[in-house]
Each structure stands twice: as C-alpha cells, then as structure tokens.
Design an enzyme around this catalytic site. Structure first.
Site, mmCIF file in Angstrom:
data_model
loop_
_atom_site.group_PDB
_atom_site.id
_atom_site.type_symbol
_atom_site.label_atom_id
_atom_site.label_comp_id
_atom_site.label_asym_id
_atom_site.label_seq_id
_atom_site.Cartn_x
_atom_site.Cartn_y
_atom_site.Cartn_z
ATOM 1 N N ARG A 122 0.473 -3.019 9.706
ATOM 2 C CA ARG A 122 0.356 -3.357 8.277
ATOM 3 C C ARG A 122 1.440 -4.361 7.886
ATOM 4 O O ARG A 122 2.316 -4.078 7.085
ATOM 5 C CB ARG A 122 0.385 -2.086 7.458
ATOM 6 C CG ARG A 122 -1.008 -1.467 7.461
ATOM 7 C CD ARG A 122 -1.046 -0.153 6.824
ATOM 8 N NE ARG A 122 -2.239 -0.005 6.011
ATOM 9 C CZ ARG A 122 -2.513 1.082 5.319
ATOM 10 N NH1 ARG A 122 -1.686 2.082 5.312
ATOM 11 N NH2 ARG A 122 -3.606 1.147 4.608
ATOM 12 N N GLN A 127 -2.893 -8.343 6.220
ATOM 13 C CA GLN A 127 -3.453 -7.686 5.027
ATOM 14 C C GLN A 127 -4.956 -7.921 4.873
ATOM 15 O O GLN A 127 -5.691 -7.023 4.491
ATOM 16 C CB GLN A 127 -2.726 -8.152 3.766
ATOM 17 C CG GLN A 127 -1.571 -7.219 3.436
ATOM 18 C CD GLN A 127 -0.773 -7.654 2.234
ATOM 19 O OE1 GLN A 127 -1.138 -8.599 1.535
ATOM 20 N NE2 GLN A 127 0.327 -6.980 1.987
ATOM 21 N N ASP A 130 -7.001 -5.416 6.860
ATOM 22 C CA ASP A 130 -6.617 -4.015 6.716
ATOM 23 C C ASP A 130 -7.813 -3.159 6.270
ATOM 24 O O ASP A 130 -8.036 -2.912 5.089
ATOM 25 C CB ASP A 130 -5.462 -3.925 5.710
ATOM 26 C CG ASP A 130 -4.893 -2.530 5.606
ATOM 27 O OD1 ASP A 130 -5.483 -1.596 6.181
ATOM 28 O OD2 ASP A 130 -3.856 -2.366 4.937
ATOM 29 N N SER A 133 -7.078 0.130 4.243
ATOM 30 C CA SER A 133 -6.904 -0.066 2.800
ATOM 31 C C SER A 133 -8.243 -0.292 2.116
ATOM 32 O O SER A 133 -8.482 0.210 1.028
ATOM 33 C CB SER A 133 -5.981 -1.260 2.522
ATOM 34 O OG SER A 133 -4.657 -0.910 2.811
ATOM 35 N N TYR A 229 6.145 3.553 4.179
ATOM 36 C CA TYR A 229 5.293 4.740 4.190
ATOM 37 C C TYR A 229 6.116 5.994 3.961
ATOM 38 O O TYR A 229 7.320 6.005 4.182
ATOM 39 C CB TYR A 229 4.568 4.870 5.538
ATOM 40 C CG TYR A 229 3.500 3.846 5.670
ATOM 41 C CD1 TYR A 229 2.252 4.063 5.109
ATOM 42 C CD2 TYR A 229 3.738 2.646 6.300
ATOM 43 C CE1 TYR A 229 1.274 3.107 5.181
ATOM 44 C CE2 TYR A 229 2.765 1.679 6.392
ATOM 45 C CZ TYR A 229 1.529 1.922 5.825
ATOM 46 O OH TYR A 229 0.561 0.975 5.894
HETATM 47 P P1 NAD Z 1 -1.161 6.906 3.107
HETATM 48 O O1 NAD Z 1 -2.666 6.994 3.099
HETATM 49 O O2 NAD Z 1 -0.448 7.089 4.401
HETATM 50 O O3 NAD Z 1 -0.596 7.996 2.071
HETATM 51 C C1 NAD Z 1 -1.072 8.114 0.737
HETATM 52 C C2 NAD Z 1 0.094 8.427 -0.185
HETATM 53 O O4 NAD Z 1 0.546 9.769 0.023
HETATM 54 C C3 NAD Z 1 1.314 7.535 0.011
HETATM 55 O O5 NAD Z 1 1.595 6.848 -1.195
HETATM 56 C C4 NAD Z 1 2.422 8.525 0.376
HETATM 57 O O6 NAD Z 1 3.692 8.156 -0.145
HETATM 58 C C5 NAD Z 1 1.917 9.806 -0.266
HETATM 59 N N1 NAD Z 1 2.545 11.044 0.237
HETATM 60 C C6 NAD Z 1 2.864 11.378 1.523
HETATM 61 N N2 NAD Z 1 3.438 12.601 1.567
HETATM 62 C C7 NAD Z 1 3.470 13.073 0.293
HETATM 63 C C8 NAD Z 1 3.954 14.271 -0.309
HETATM 64 N N3 NAD Z 1 4.512 15.227 0.432
HETATM 65 N N4 NAD Z 1 3.835 14.401 -1.646
HETATM 66 C C9 NAD Z 1 3.278 13.415 -2.406
HETATM 67 N N5 NAD Z 1 2.815 12.263 -1.902
HETATM 68 C C10 NAD Z 1 2.917 12.082 -0.560
HETATM 69 O O7 NAD Z 1 -0.648 5.569 2.486
HETATM 70 P P2 NAD Z 1 -1.391 4.225 2.088
HETATM 71 O O8 NAD Z 1 -2.173 4.467 0.862
HETATM 72 O O9 NAD Z 1 -2.145 3.737 3.258
HETATM 73 O O10 NAD Z 1 -0.173 3.233 1.795
HETATM 74 C C11 NAD Z 1 1.130 3.629 1.492
HETATM 75 C C12 NAD Z 1 2.012 2.442 1.155
HETATM 76 O O11 NAD Z 1 1.851 1.361 2.056
HETATM 77 C C13 NAD Z 1 1.736 1.870 -0.208
HETATM 78 O O12 NAD Z 1 2.955 1.471 -0.764
HETATM 79 C C14 NAD Z 1 0.883 0.671 0.077
HETATM 80 O O13 NAD Z 1 0.944 -0.289 -0.960
HETATM 81 C C15 NAD Z 1 1.539 0.177 1.336
HETATM 82 N N6 NAD Z 1 0.584 -0.637 2.111
HETATM 83 C C16 NAD Z 1 1.028 -1.840 2.611
HETATM 84 C C17 NAD Z 1 0.143 -2.644 3.329
HETATM 85 C C18 NAD Z 1 0.558 -3.969 3.909
HETATM 86 O O14 NAD Z 1 -0.211 -4.585 4.556
HETATM 87 N N7 NAD Z 1 1.764 -4.398 3.715
HETATM 88 C C19 NAD Z 1 -1.155 -2.233 3.542
HETATM 89 C C20 NAD Z 1 -1.561 -1.004 3.032
HETATM 90 C C21 NAD Z 1 -0.663 -0.218 2.335
#
Ligand code: NAD
Length: 385
Positions: A122, A127, A130, A133, A229
């Site tokens: 990621r 992006q 992805d 996402s 993450y």
């Molecule tokens: P994910 O599916 O792994 O997790 C979903 C959410 O659950 C996350 O926000 C995480 O912080 C939360 N979480 C984990 N444990 C928890 C707990 N105990 N209590 C409450 N919440 C908890 O994550 P995701 O949706 O795939 O993405 C997470 C981060 O990565 C975001 O900030 C997203 O913007 C970023 N991201 C970046 C890229 C990139 O290419 N740079 C791509 C996708 C996502």
C-alpha cells in the site's frame, strides 16, 4: 500478449475481472483478448459489449485456460481449472494467499505465476491498484444500505404533521476505508453518526464527514505502525475499547463494525454482554466476519437474531453491488497489468516493489516468504488434525 477474461465460478460470485472499457484500453496496449461467454452478465455487461470493445468470445473454457498468457481473475480458480493453465502464464486476482495457500498448489506446481492483489504493497504508486480499498469502499456503503433496509425505523429526522421522527443513531467501529465510507453513507441518509478507532489519525477524517469521534485513553501506547495501520493491542487496551463500545452500543440503532489488524484475526470488540444490553431492534453488521469478526456472537456468513438484535456477518458484501465493484476492480487490474507490459510485450520485473510484493509463486515455487510460512502452518495443522 494473449489475455482471457473468464466467467467466475465461485459460489455467489457476481463480479468480473475486466469490464469492456478496460478491455478496450488493454487491446490498445497490444493485448489480444478473448472473453468467456457470459463472463460479465451478472455485473451488467453483455457479451456484445465485450465484442464491441474488440474482444473475441469463446464458450471453450478449457481452451482459454490453455491459451492465455495473462489471466485476470476475481477469485482463485478450482484445482481442475488451475491444472489447465499454461505453464508460465500469469494469473492475477484475490487468491487468499495467506488464508488458504494450499488451495493454490495446483497452479504453483504447474508453473503459473500467481500475483495476489491482497499483497500489493500500500504505497502511493500502488493506490490505483488497491483492490482491497476498492472492495472495502463498496462493502462500507452496502453495509449501511443493508442496515437501513432492515431497521424498523427511518434514518433521517423528519418533521411531519403526525409528529417529529428522531434521526437514527449509527455507530461505526473502525474508521479505515470501509468505516469511512459507512460513515459518509449513513450521514447522507440523515443519521447521527459516532465512530471509534484506535488510530488517533482517523479522528480528523471522521469529524470531516460530520460524525463524532469517540476517544479512549489507551495510556499513550502506540496504536499505529509505520505504514499507518493499526497494531495488535494488549488485552488491557482492547478492554478499554470494549467498555466504550458497550456503553455507546446501548443507544445505537445500527452498529457497523470494520476493525482489522493486517495479518491477524480481527480484534474482538463487541462482547456478548454488550449485545445483551443493546435495544431490541438494533442492527449489527460485522464487516470483519471474514477474518473471524469483531463481535463475540458473530457466525461468519450467517444472519442471526439474538435477544431482538439482528446480527449480520457477511463474508463479502462487494458481490452485492457487482456493477460498481467490478468497475473499480477492473480499473485496479488494468492499472496493474500496465506494469507488466514493456515495449509491447510481457515483462515480469521482479525489481519492481509492487510486482515483487504481489508475487506469490513463480517458476513452480512459492516465492513469497509469508505465503511459504502460511503454507507450512496449514500443512502442520492438517497433519495434527
Ligand atoms: P483495515 O481494514 O486493516 O482496518 C480497518 C480499521 O480498523 C482501521 O482504521 C484500524 O485502525 C481499525 N482498528 C484496528 N483495530 C482496532 C481496534 N482494536 N479498535 C478500533 N479500531 C481498530 O484498514 P484499512 O481500512 O485497509 O486502512 C487503514 C489505514 O490505511 C487508513 O488510514 C487508510 O487510509 C490507509 N490506507 C492507505 C493506503 C495507501 O495506499 N497509502 C491504502 C489503503 C488504506
């Protein structure tokens, strides 16, 4: 460069790996494309649309598997199909390489190069590829629609001659890609939304969508890794979150839970007693069900009613919106395929961080160390059971 778009065969699968517009773009890049008849029908794409885009149609799946140099897929094919793929061909899709690597062995042993979209790093450059996402976006939206469709109440506040209707209260747990889309969708429907995430950085995004962010004092521990993450938390820190969730859940109409920690079982955040204290009629949609679920009562893939609370645990909500899920996926896949073309021919550049990161198997070997360990663990578990 011969590319085949196959009709997906997995139970309940409605998506297709490439839409006609992507087929057209890829043909312009030098691909020769054949589409299995009916491949796009479930996602709203006729065979004629593929033909108009420049593809040839075929009813002969076995010949297509043996013909193609590149096979974009949604899911891993069944073993029998894997054995028919040409040695040296490149297959790309949601292959679940860390969950069920053994299911890929026929293709690995047959010398197929397997690229798993789940393993695309990621990084900013990736992006547009992805797919996780993309599917999380669709699932977050659809989770709210599912809840709104089942809830015995309306979502928006209404002032009518017959009295005022209070807005629905929606609580979103985990404000990543799916959670933020669930918040935005619930807000658009007029609900009052609260959200919780262990990552403080999520707070700003939640507030910018017009929802309230619930903060928990976790004693200043690091909750985020360097990739942005969530980390796996101590049981004490998790318990603080569970207490806040139990308290907030008592007054919610809908709870959408999406919390995940990469590479781990989803954290247990909604205890049985929290469900027992919810109001009858509350709807819970556990979007982490495929990874074990965030709710103690979750039965992955099943819907149940417990003390008047409806618990949904869908394994893959993206299939319920096949048109747009396929559109996003198709774009992700065609962007990825563009990386594999150099001077009009296929070139697998293992120096490229994205290709190397996504590559599960090449030349008859599993080349990804995490997948190799998962395969060993799976073999050990099968021997001991
Ligand atoms: P994910 O599916 O792994 O997790 C979903 C959410 O659950 C996350 O926000 C995480 O912080 C939360 N979480 C984990 N444990 C928890 C707990 N105990 N209590 C409450 N919440 C908890 O994550 P995701 O949706 O795939 O993405 C997470 C981060 O990565 C975001 O900030 C997203 O913007 C970023 N991201 C970046 C890229 C990139 O290419 N740079 C791509 C996708 C996502």
């Amino acid at each position: 460069m011969r590319l085949a778009v196959l009709k997906e065969t997995g139970p309940g699968e409605t998506r297709v790996s490439l839409l006609p517009d992507a087929v057209k773009t890829l043909i312009a890049k030098g691909f020769e494309i054949t589409v299995e008849a009916g491949a796009g029908v479930a996602s709203g794409q006729s065979d004629g649309a593929y033909e108009q885009a420049g593809a040839t149609l075929s009813n002969d799946r076995a010949s297509l598997l043996a013909w193609a140099d590149v096979l974009p897929m949604v899911n891993a094919p069944v073993p029998e199909d894997q054995r028919k793929i040409k040695r040296g061909a490149i297959a790309i899709g949601f292959f679940r390489p860390l969950d069920d690597p053994a299911a890929l062995l026929p293709a690995v042993e047959g010398g197929v190069t397997l690229l798993a979209v789940e393993l695309v790093p990621r990084i900013t450059r990736a992006q547009a590829m992805d797919a996780l996402s993309s599917m999380a976006t669709v699932a977050g939206y659809k989770a709210v629609i599912l809840a709104a469709d089942t809830l015995v109440r309306l979502f928006p506040m209404l002032m009518t001659a017959a009295g005022t209707i209070a807005p629905a209260r929606v609580f979103v747990i985990g404000a990543g890609v799916a959670g933020l889309q669930a918040i935005a969708t619930a807000r658009r429907l007029g609900a009052v939304v609260e959200a919780y995430d262990v990552r403080a950085a999520a707070g700003e995004q939640v507030r910018s969508l017009g929802a309230k962010f619930l903060d928990v004092d976790l004693g200043g521990i690091a909750t985020e890794d360097k990739g942005g993450y969530a980390r796996e938390l101590s049981d004490e820190a998790l318990e603080r979150g569970r207490d806040l969730i139990a308290k907030t859940a008592r007054t919610a109409d809908v709870i959408i839970t999406t919390a995940q920690v990469p590479g781990r079982r989803a954290p247990l955040l909604i205890r049985r007693d929290a469900v027992e204290n919810m109001r009858p009629g509350t709807i819970v949609v556990d979007l982490a069900a495929a990874n074990g679920g965030n709710c103690e009562l979750t039965r992955p893939g099943e819907m149940q009613i417990y003390n008047g609370v409806t618990l949904f645990a869908p394994l893959n909500l993206a299939v319920a919106v096949p048109g747009h899920a396929s559109q996003l996926y198709s774009r992700n896949i065609s962007n990825f395929l563009a990386l594999l073309v150099k001077d009009g021919s296929l070139h697998l550049d293992m120096e490229d961080e994205i290709i190397r990161g996504a590559c599960v198997a090449h030349g008859g070997q599993v080349v990804n160390p995490r997948v190799a360990s998962a395969l060993e663990a799976q073999a050990d578990a099968q021997t001991t059971s």
